[in-house]
Design a protein around this motif. Structure first.
Motif, PDB file in Angstrom:
ATOM      1  N   ASP A 175      20.871  59.890 -14.396  1.00  0.00           N
ATOM      2  CA  ASP A 175      22.008  60.692 -13.934  1.00  0.00           C
ATOM      3  C   ASP A 175      23.308  59.913 -14.044  1.00  0.00           C
ATOM      4  N   SER A 200      23.559  57.900  -4.165  1.00  0.00           N
ATOM      5  CA  SER A 200      24.609  56.976  -3.724  1.00  0.00           C
ATOM      6  C   SER A 200      25.965  57.666  -3.618  1.00  0.00           C
ATOM      7  N   THR A 234      24.753  49.596   2.536  1.00  0.00           N
ATOM      8  CA  THR A 234      24.872  48.500   3.507  1.00  0.00           C
ATOM      9  C   THR A 234      24.280  47.191   2.990  1.00  0.00           C
TER      10      THR A 234
END
Ligand SMILES: Cc1cc2nc3c(=O)[nH]c(=O)nc-3n(C[C@H](O)[C@H](O)[C@H](O)COP(=O)(O)OP(=O)(O)OC[C@H]3O[C@@H](n4cnc5c(N)ncnc54)[C@H](O)[C@@H]3O)c2cc1C
Length: 307
Positions: free
Chosen positions: A28, A35, A291
């Motif tokens: 993709d 994300s 993170t």
């Protein structure tokens, strides 16, 4: 490298800047990855193992703090906010030394026990293209290509950062989706982020991003639908408006859905292939891939190309 979400691109940047020749194959475009849906607040939420995730998160914090010097370029800002119902003592123990000013929220800031912090808040619509450009500038290449056999990728080292895609590709049935839905609204003037959990255990969060306010959220295990659910969207707005009443009338700009790649433990390991080549896995980051991205990327790069 297979996978061009935040984990793949960050790993690709680290490898390319260490002088390796790196080519990323991604099914993709980066704008259509999980994300790109992330909120994205720096905090190790819904990721295992907890201790390692904290280590990776703190390493990533170092990097995000540096990137926050140029927020318009990198998409990373340090933003103040409150986590409701947080365990301040526990947070102090692992992150207190690295988060100056971490303290209990005042009654004006949050009506309940809460923790005030200044954390990286990442605008993925800027950060992901910035990562892509940084990778290309380091000599990397990106191709849109779907991989059906990792061992068949013709490279001496293959790094697998396919997130939920690892379920089919590896195959690894222990990677499962945790569906998350967001409502994007016009920002009625909110400047701090807020995460809160109500008595029934439902989480609500508000993340101010440039030009918009991100409202969340849901976490539905083993749900695959990428269609926004109108009832869930209504509930999200209702829960957020209970925390910040000005949200109630905010104009809705967009609905977003993403599938977190959950796994009992992040898979970050080296797997020798029978023909002598090396496969490195870096997937299964659940609700915290942003993170921990830099900490995991450095570890994966070390496994891929030991110095
Ligand atoms: C609503 C929501 C809110 C979130 N909020 C936060 C947050 O505040 N903070 C935080 O840290 N995290 C957050 N997350 C979690 C975070 O988005 C994920 O942990 C992270 O995006 C995972 O990154 P990834 O690169 O592993 O996966 P992805 O972004 O899914 O990327 C996977 C890549 O692999 C490619 N791929 C897959 N299969 C193949 C194949 N067979 N061949 C070729 N390419 C393939 C895909 O095309 C894609 O490029 C949130 C997630 C959701 C859904």
């Amino acid at each position: 490298m297979v996978g061009g979400g935040v984990v793949g691109l960050t790993t690709a940047v680290v490898l390319a800047e260490r002088g390796r020749r790196v080519r990323v194959w991604t099914r993709d475009p980066v704008e259509r990855t999980t994300s790109a849906v992330a909120g994205a607040l720096w905090w190790p939420y819904a990721i295992e193992p907890v201790e390692l995730a904290r280590t990776w998160a703190l390493r990533s914090l170092d990097v995000y703090e540096e990137l926050a010097a140029s927020p318009e370029v990198t998409g990373v800002r340090m933003v103040e906010g409150v986590q409701g119902e947080a365990d301040l003592d526990r947070a102090m123990a692992w992150a207190g030394a690295r988060l100056p000013g971490l303290r209990a929220a005042t009654a004006e800031e949050y009506a309940g026990p809460g923790m005030w912090a200044r954390l990286p808040l990442i605008d993925m619509s800027t950060h992901l293209p910035w990562l892509r450009e940084r990778f290309l500038a380091a000599g990397g290449a990106i191709e849109t290509r779907t991989v059906s056999d990792l061992a068949g990728v013709g490279a001496p080292v293959v790094v697998n950062c396919t997130g939920l895609g690892a379920r089919e590709l590896v195959p690894d049935p222990s990677v499962r989706p945790v569906r998350g839905q967001l409502v994007i609204v016009e920002n009625p003037g909110i400047r701090t982020w807020l995460v809160a959990t109500d008595a029934a255990g439902a989480t609500a969060y508000l993340f101010p991003q440039p030009g918009r306010l991100v409202l969340g959220g849901t976490a539905d295990e083993d749900q695959w639908s990428l269609e926004p659910d109108p009832a869930a969207a209504e509930a999200i707005v209702r829960r957020c408006a209970a925390l910040r009443p000005e949200v109630a009338g905010a104009r809705v700009l967009e609905h977003r859905v993403g599938l977190r790649p959950a796994r009992g433990a992040v898979r970050l390991e080296r797997e020798p292939l029978p023909d002598g080549r090396v496969l490195v896995h870096n997937y299964g980051h659940g609700g915290a891939g942003v993170t921990v991205a830099w900490g995991c990327a450095e570890e994966a790069a070390g496994l891929a190309a030991p110095s």
